[in-house]
Design an enzyme around this catalytic site. Structure first.
Site, mmCIF file in Angstrom:
data_model
loop_
_atom_site.group_PDB
_atom_site.id
_atom_site.type_symbol
_atom_site.label_atom_id
_atom_site.label_comp_id
_atom_site.label_asym_id
_atom_site.label_seq_id
_atom_site.Cartn_x
_atom_site.Cartn_y
_atom_site.Cartn_z
ATOM 1 N N GLN A 99 0.914 -1.267 -0.024
ATOM 2 C CA GLN A 99 0.045 0.086 0.022
ATOM 3 C C GLN A 99 0.809 1.209 -0.095
ATOM 4 O O GLN A 99 0.454 2.384 -0.162
ATOM 5 C CB GLN A 99 -0.951 0.132 1.208
ATOM 6 N N HIS A 117 -1.432 1.287 -4.421
ATOM 7 C CA HIS A 117 -1.762 2.895 -4.338
ATOM 8 C C HIS A 117 -0.896 3.814 -5.146
ATOM 9 O O HIS A 117 -0.577 5.001 -4.932
ATOM 10 C CB HIS A 117 -1.679 3.318 -3.012
ATOM 11 N N CYS A 128 -1.049 17.789 -19.587
ATOM 12 C CA CYS A 128 -0.635 17.494 -20.925
ATOM 13 C C CYS A 128 0.154 16.104 -20.707
ATOM 14 O O CYS A 128 0.641 15.335 -21.573
ATOM 15 C CB CYS A 128 0.647 18.449 -21.411
ATOM 16 N N GLY A 190 2.714 -4.485 9.057
ATOM 17 C CA GLY A 190 2.759 -3.000 9.123
ATOM 18 C C GLY A 190 1.563 -2.396 8.533
ATOM 19 O O GLY A 190 1.572 -1.313 7.975
ATOM 20 N N ALA A 217 2.832 -3.430 15.034
ATOM 21 C CA ALA A 217 2.949 -3.119 16.166
ATOM 22 C C ALA A 217 1.888 -3.028 17.094
ATOM 23 O O ALA A 217 1.908 -3.019 18.204
ATOM 24 C CB ALA A 217 3.544 -1.791 16.137
ATOM 25 N N GLU A 218 0.715 -3.133 16.263
ATOM 26 C CA GLU A 218 -0.723 -3.082 17.333
ATOM 27 C C GLU A 218 -1.809 -3.897 16.809
ATOM 28 O O GLU A 218 -1.426 -4.460 15.675
ATOM 29 C CB GLU A 218 -1.146 -1.570 17.281
#
Ligand code: APR
Length: 247
Positions: A99, A117, A128, A190, A217-218
């Site tokens: 992402q 993304h 142009c 991540g 991490a969470e």
């Protein structure tokens, strides 16, 4: 225990697929979007990263994007990026779906990187179509706001990233979904897994029978479906997995 389990799963993977988010670049100095210290805890994403906002006032967009651009251009890959390169080289991963728009997976030597993304390394004139490196536009921001197209003089120079309110390019998304359906192991690193359609990819893979490993991490909404969940820093955990596999 869990790192050992993750290494076991990956060591026998033949069509493993990694999905990454901003957390893998956090240790390269690029702030994440959500979670502790995330960009969206300071700025309203719709106000600074939507196509509507960009079209309404490109200079406001570039003023908000200037610092993040400087940080992203100065960033270098960390041990987390390099561990995924090693897993790919050892045949345990067939690709990295990301992402992120920072280009650090490619810089770390990963061969197959699918950018959902877009890429923040290029800028395109919406008048142009002329493209130039972000680094060249970044260098003009102190003297030119908004930056102008070198060919047509237009002021709608937009980074080739997907802004909120824009549709994702179809081909990378379809490639990622096909790889997820064919994957035997998913390594999700991540990401808060709250942004769609990217967050569909691991769900599709798990439904198709893939084993899954989350390194974040969470906690994430997908933790309850995963085989292995490791709440830690990608730059610590991924190299440890590679060492255990003997990479
Ligand atoms: N190692 C592992 N995980 C980390 C680390 C680290 N060193 N540092 C932070 N994290 C975790 C955070 O806990 C958070 O859950 O990484 C996650 C990053 O989540 P987000 O900031 O939401 O990033 P991401 O999931 O990539 O966002 C998806 O949202 O804003 C849009 O287009 C943007 O691509 C982005 C998309």
């Amino acid at each position: 225990m869990t790192v050992k389990r993750a290494a076991e799963l990956l060591s026998s993977a033949g069509s493993g697929l990694a999905l990454t988010g901003a957390g893998i670049s956090a240790e390269s100095g690029i702030p994440t979007f959500r979670g502790e210290g995330g960009l969206w805890t300071k700025y309203d994403p719709v106000k600074v990263a939507s196509i509507e906002y960009f079209m309404a006032d490109p200079s406001a967009y570039w003023t908000a994007s200037k610092e993040r651009g400087r940080v992203a251009l100065a960033a270098t890959p960390n041990p987390g990026h390099r561990a995924l390169t090693a897993l790919e080289a050892a045949g345990h991963l067939v690709a990295v779906v990301t992402q992120n728009t920072d280009g650090l997976h490619q810089e770390a030597g990963t061969r197959t990187v699918i950018e959902l993304h877009g890429s923040g390394r290029t800028v395109q004139c919406l008048d142009c179509g002329h493209r130039e490196p972000r680094a060249a536009v970044q260098a003009r921001l102190d003297s030119e706001m908004p930056p102008r197209c070198l060919i047509c003089g237009g002021t709608f120079l937009k980074p080739t990233v997907v802004l909120f309110g824009e549709a994702l390019p179809q081909a990378p998304m379809q490639d990622a979904l096909a790889l997820a359906r064919a994957a035997d192991v998913l390594l999700i690193v991540g990401s808060s897994l709250v942004v769609y359609p990217a967050a569909d990819i691991p769900a599709v893979g798990i439904r198709a029978g893939a084993r899954s490993i989350i390194v974040n991490a969470e906690p994430t909404p997908l933790d309850r479906l995963a085989d292995v969940v490791i709440h830690g820093r990608a730059g610590d955990v991924l190299p440890e997995i590679v060492d255990l596999i003997g990479g």
